[in-house]
Design a protein around this motif. Structure first.
Motif, PDB file in Angstrom:
ATOM      1  N   LEU A 231      47.251  30.337  32.764  1.00 49.98           N
ATOM      2  CA  LEU A 231      46.903  29.901  31.415  1.00 49.98           C
ATOM      3  C   LEU A 231      46.556  31.073  30.509  1.00 49.98           C
ATOM      4  O   LEU A 231      46.859  31.045  29.310  1.00 49.98           O
ATOM      5  CB  LEU A 231      45.741  28.910  31.471  1.00 49.98           C
ATOM      6  CG  LEU A 231      46.056  27.555  32.116  1.00 49.98           C
ATOM      7  CD1 LEU A 231      44.847  26.651  32.091  1.00 49.98           C
ATOM      8  CD2 LEU A 231      47.231  26.875  31.414  1.00 49.98           C
ATOM      9  N   THR A 232      45.954  32.115  31.065  1.00 54.13           N
ATOM     10  CA  THR A 232      45.694  33.323  30.269  1.00 54.13           C
ATOM     11  C   THR A 232      47.011  33.949  29.823  1.00 54.13           C
ATOM     12  O   THR A 232      47.168  34.354  28.664  1.00 54.13           O
ATOM     13  CB  THR A 232      44.866  34.335  31.080  1.00 54.13           C
ATOM     14  OG1 THR A 232      43.613  33.751  31.435  1.00 54.13           O
ATOM     15  CG2 THR A 232      44.631  35.610  30.285  1.00 54.13           C
ATOM     16  N   LEU A 233      47.965  34.011  30.740  1.00 55.56           N
ATOM     17  CA  LEU A 233      49.285  34.544  30.394  1.00 55.56           C
ATOM     18  C   LEU A 233      49.950  33.679  29.324  1.00 55.56           C
ATOM     19  O   LEU A 233      50.555  34.199  28.374  1.00 55.56           O
ATOM     20  CB  LEU A 233      50.162  34.595  31.646  1.00 55.56           C
ATOM     21  CG  LEU A 233      51.567  35.180  31.479  1.00 55.56           C
ATOM     22  CD1 LEU A 233      51.485  36.634  31.031  1.00 55.56           C
ATOM     23  CD2 LEU A 233      52.359  35.073  32.777  1.00 55.56           C
ATOM     24  N   LEU A 234      49.845  32.359  29.460  1.00 52.95           N
ATOM     25  CA  LEU A 234      50.409  31.453  28.459  1.00 52.95           C
ATOM     26  C   LEU A 234      49.787  31.708  27.088  1.00 52.95           C
ATOM     27  O   LEU A 234      50.495  31.782  26.073  1.00 52.95           O
ATOM     28  CB  LEU A 234      50.172  30.004  28.878  1.00 52.95           C
ATOM     29  CG  LEU A 234      50.577  28.917  27.865  1.00 52.95           C
ATOM     30  CD1 LEU A 234      52.086  28.912  27.671  1.00 52.95           C
ATOM     31  CD2 LEU A 234      50.099  27.549  28.332  1.00 52.95           C
ATOM     32  N   ASN A 235      48.476  31.870  27.032  1.00 52.80           N
ATOM     33  CA  ASN A 235      47.791  32.105  25.759  1.00 52.80           C
ATOM     34  C   ASN A 235      48.232  33.402  25.098  1.00 52.80           C
ATOM     35  O   ASN A 235      48.217  33.520  23.869  1.00 52.80           O
ATOM     36  CB  ASN A 235      46.276  32.120  25.962  1.00 52.80           C
ATOM     37  CG  ASN A 235      45.717  30.748  26.283  1.00 52.80           C
ATOM     38  OD1 ASN A 235      46.359  29.728  26.035  1.00 52.80           O
ATOM     39  ND2 ASN A 235      44.519  30.718  26.843  1.00 52.80           N
TER      40      ASN A 235
ATOM     41  N   GLU B  75      41.378  37.731  25.174  1.00 52.86           N
ATOM     42  CA  GLU B  75      41.882  36.732  26.109  1.00 52.86           C
ATOM     43  C   GLU B  75      41.956  37.282  27.530  1.00 52.86           C
ATOM     44  O   GLU B  75      41.588  36.593  28.490  1.00 52.86           O
ATOM     45  CB  GLU B  75      43.263  36.245  25.652  1.00 52.86           C
ATOM     46  CG  GLU B  75      43.186  35.360  24.415  1.00 52.86           C
ATOM     47  CD  GLU B  75      44.548  34.866  23.962  1.00 52.86           C
ATOM     48  OE1 GLU B  75      45.558  35.542  24.246  1.00 52.86           O
ATOM     49  OE2 GLU B  75      44.599  33.815  23.314  1.00 52.86           O
ATOM     50  N   VAL B  76      42.434  38.516  27.671  1.00 54.84           N
ATOM     51  CA  VAL B  76      42.506  39.133  29.000  1.00 54.84           C
ATOM     52  C   VAL B  76      41.104  39.326  29.566  1.00 54.84           C
ATOM     53  O   VAL B  76      40.848  39.060  30.751  1.00 54.84           O
ATOM     54  CB  VAL B  76      43.263  40.470  28.931  1.00 54.84           C
ATOM     55  CG1 VAL B  76      43.131  41.225  30.257  1.00 54.84           C
ATOM     56  CG2 VAL B  76      44.733  40.237  28.604  1.00 54.84           C
ATOM     57  N   ALA B  77      40.176  39.765  28.726  1.00 53.17           N
ATOM     58  CA  ALA B  77      38.804  39.991  29.189  1.00 53.17           C
ATOM     59  C   ALA B  77      38.173  38.695  29.690  1.00 53.17           C
ATOM     60  O   ALA B  77      37.506  38.678  30.736  1.00 53.17           O
ATOM     61  CB  ALA B  77      37.955  40.586  28.060  1.00 53.17           C
TER      62      ALA B  77
ATOM     63  N   ILE C 166      37.960  34.945  36.572  1.00 55.89           N
ATOM     64  CA  ILE C 166      38.459  35.194  37.929  1.00 55.89           C
ATOM     65  C   ILE C 166      37.408  35.902  38.782  1.00 55.89           C
ATOM     66  O   ILE C 166      37.221  35.578  39.961  1.00 55.89           O
ATOM     67  CB  ILE C 166      39.772  36.012  37.868  1.00 55.89           C
ATOM     68  CG1 ILE C 166      40.901  35.128  37.305  1.00 55.89           C
ATOM     69  CG2 ILE C 166      40.150  36.544  39.250  1.00 55.89           C
ATOM     70  CD1 ILE C 166      42.190  35.873  37.039  1.00 55.89           C
ATOM     71  N   VAL C 167      36.695  36.864  38.193  1.00 52.73           N
ATOM     72  CA  VAL C 167      35.624  37.545  38.929  1.00 52.73           C
ATOM     73  C   VAL C 167      34.554  36.540  39.340  1.00 52.73           C
ATOM     74  O   VAL C 167      34.063  36.565  40.481  1.00 52.73           O
ATOM     75  CB  VAL C 167      35.013  38.677  38.073  1.00 52.73           C
ATOM     76  CG1 VAL C 167      33.738  39.204  38.718  1.00 52.73           C
ATOM     77  CG2 VAL C 167      36.022  39.807  37.901  1.00 52.73           C
ATOM     78  N   LEU C 168      34.179  35.637  38.426  1.00 53.32           N
ATOM     79  CA  LEU C 168      33.206  34.595  38.779  1.00 53.32           C
ATOM     80  C   LEU C 168      33.697  33.755  39.949  1.00 53.32           C
ATOM     81  O   LEU C 168      32.941  33.415  40.852  1.00 53.32           O
ATOM     82  CB  LEU C 168      32.946  33.693  37.574  1.00 53.32           C
ATOM     83  CG  LEU C 168      31.826  34.085  36.613  1.00 53.32           C
ATOM     84  CD1 LEU C 168      31.722  33.059  35.491  1.00 53.32           C
ATOM     85  CD2 LEU C 168      30.501  34.208  37.337  1.00 53.32           C
ATOM     86  N   LEU C 169      34.972  33.403  39.908  1.00 52.61           N
ATOM     87  CA  LEU C 169      35.545  32.593  40.989  1.00 52.61           C
ATOM     88  C   LEU C 169      35.495  33.329  42.328  1.00 52.61           C
ATOM     89  O   LEU C 169      35.365  32.697  43.383  1.00 52.61           O
ATOM     90  CB  LEU C 169      36.988  32.218  40.652  1.00 52.61           C
ATOM     91  CG  LEU C 169      37.163  31.143  39.576  1.00 52.61           C
ATOM     92  CD1 LEU C 169      38.613  31.095  39.097  1.00 52.61           C
ATOM     93  CD2 LEU C 169      36.734  29.781  40.113  1.00 52.61           C
ATOM     94  N   LEU C 170      35.585  34.642  42.279  1.00 47.72           N
ATOM     95  CA  LEU C 170      35.599  35.425  43.514  1.00 47.72           C
ATOM     96  C   LEU C 170      34.209  35.676  44.090  1.00 47.72           C
ATOM     97  O   LEU C 170      34.049  35.752  45.311  1.00 47.72           O
ATOM     98  CB  LEU C 170      36.289  36.771  43.263  1.00 47.72           C
ATOM     99  CG  LEU C 170      37.804  36.726  43.030  1.00 47.72           C
ATOM    100  CD1 LEU C 170      38.304  38.098  42.588  1.00 47.72           C
ATOM    101  CD2 LEU C 170      38.527  36.284  44.294  1.00 47.72           C
TER     102      LEU C 170
END
Length: 429
Positions: free
Chosen positions: A128-132, A332-334, A340-344
């Motif tokens: 979704l980040t890539l889509l945005n 958006e990338v940030a 993703i870091v939170l998920l990890l």
């Protein structure tokens, strides 16, 4: 003068973005805990949540029409109250909603394949980040498809729940016959628990409080003074209608007792209504709704990060706008990387406890900002922001103590950071 984003969204696309945020995974799960808190008075709790949502949405829409910029209440607080109040709104929103993004991504992964929830969540955030990054119109197009599918499934659920037979009448509402095992339940139709009703209103409010996504995209909406108020009103009206019909159908099929005990309320609803064939569609729709809400959250958080970076409340490097796609690529990338870091690394069950508190503070600041508008500036009737502010504070008081304490801690940390940065800026002059 910072580079502005392209105004590419019309009323329809703005409505779709709002719907994807509001009709998220919450509609598939929120009614169970809400019924557990409010019991027979679930629809009253929904009405209170609707009043809070209406006040907040109206205040946000009027402010967004006046200040059609990215950032939402961060911008309004700065313009109408003070830089500190704007910063606190942006701080709470950015921290809380980044955690909410991770939680929503995990929700999506859990619906699709519980054993692979975390890898699927990371993949969803990356995709979704890539889509945005390809532009807000692409994101709105994806939101259209997701919203259409989820609404179609919800309509089928509502029809199944309302067309079932075998109801009995209690007071002003028709319920399905109560199972003998539940007759002595404390949730059986009867008295009212005012505190429980307020708690249920808070749960339901958070489930469809995504109308702020329209306001945070204010810089990308065509004719914002006309489009934003209209889009917010339409999206909120559709969401409220859907939620009301789902609540009526759930109560009619399950009653508050069975609804409160359900781990998958809408799946149980269609089973009880004799439409078990809908159960797989309900599961898929819940996953898609979570994905749609995640998409809207990523858009909203990245625009708030952009606005804060422009004012140097976040690193200025995040204020860049892609000259070709005209999107806040670095922001958006940030945001995507942070999620993703939170998920990890994080246990999100504890990490997002403050998010509900942060949402209420965010809208309280929005209502306070709207109160300062004059008639020439498009002010709503004064009762709207006053009622919205009061109800936000009231609902905040009903939150679990751990949510209040963690929320206050997050805002205290933000305040300390702001004071240090402000003092350093004063010394640098």
């Amino acid at each position: 003068m910072p580079e502005e984003l392209a105004r590419r969204l019309g009323t329809f696309d703005a409505v779709v973005v709002g719907l994807s945020a509001m009709i998220g995974a919450g509609v598939f799960a929120a009614f169970a805990p809400a019924a557990g808190a409010a019991g027979d008075w679930l629809l009253v709790a929904l009405a209170i949540a609707a009043v809070v949502a209406y006040c907040n949405a109206t205040s946000s829409a009027r402010l967004a029409a006046r200040y059609p910029e990215s950032g939402g209440t961060y911008v309004y607080g700065r313009r109408r109250l003070s830089p500190l109040w704007g910063y606190l709104a942006g701080w709470g929103f950015t921290i809380g909603k980044t955690a909410s993004c991770a939680a929503m991504a995990l929700t999506f992964g859990s619906y699709v394949a519980p054993g692979l929830a975390r890898p699927l969540a990371i993949a969803a955030v990356a995709a979704l980040t890539l889509l945005n990054l390809y532009g807000v119109q692409r994101s709105a197009g994806a939101a259209r498809a997701m919203v259409a599918f989820v609404l179609a499934v919800l309509v089928a659920v509502i029809v199944a729940g309302l067309s079932g037979d075998g109801t009995v009448t209690f007071g002003w509402f028709a319920y399905a016959p109560l199972p003998e095992s539940a007759i002595n339940s404390p949730l059986a139709p009867g008295g009212v628990d005012a505190w429980g009703v307020l708690q249920a209103a808070g749960l339901l409010f958070f489930a469809f409080a995504g109308y702020a996504r329209i306001a945070t995209l204010g810089e990308e909406v065509r004719d914002p003074a006309r489009t934003i108020p209209r889009a917010v009103t339409i999206a909120l009206g559709i969401t409220l209608l859907v939620y009301t019909l789902v609540a009526v159908a759930a109560l009619r099929s399950l009653q508050p007792i069975l609804l409160a005990r359900s781990e998958a309320p809408l799946a149980d609803l269609v089973r009880e209504a004799g439409a078990g064939w809908l159960v797989p569609f309900v599961g898929v729709a819940a996953a898609v709704a979570a994905l749609g809400a995640l998409l809207a959250l990523l858009l909203g958080v990245s625009r708030t990060v952009l606005a804060m970076a422009r004012e140097r409340d976040l690193p200025g490097v995040l204020a860049a706008v892609d000259p070709v796609r005209q999107v806040p690529r670095r922001a958006e990338v940030a945001v995507g990387v942070a999620v993703i870091v939170l998920l990890l690394v994080a246990d999100l069950r504890g990490a997002i406890g403050f998010s509900s508190f942060g949402v209420l503070v965010y809208y309280a600041i929005a209502n306070a900002s709207a109160f300062t508008l004059t008639r020439d500036e498009g002010a709503p009737p004064k009762i709207v922001p006053v009622l919205g502010l009061g109800l936000c504070l009231l609902l905040a008081a009903t939150l679990p103590l751990v949510s209040v304490v963690s929320g206050l801690a997050v805002f205290a940390a933000g305040l300390v950071i702001w004071l240090i940065r402000h003092r350093n800026r004063q010394r640098g002059r």
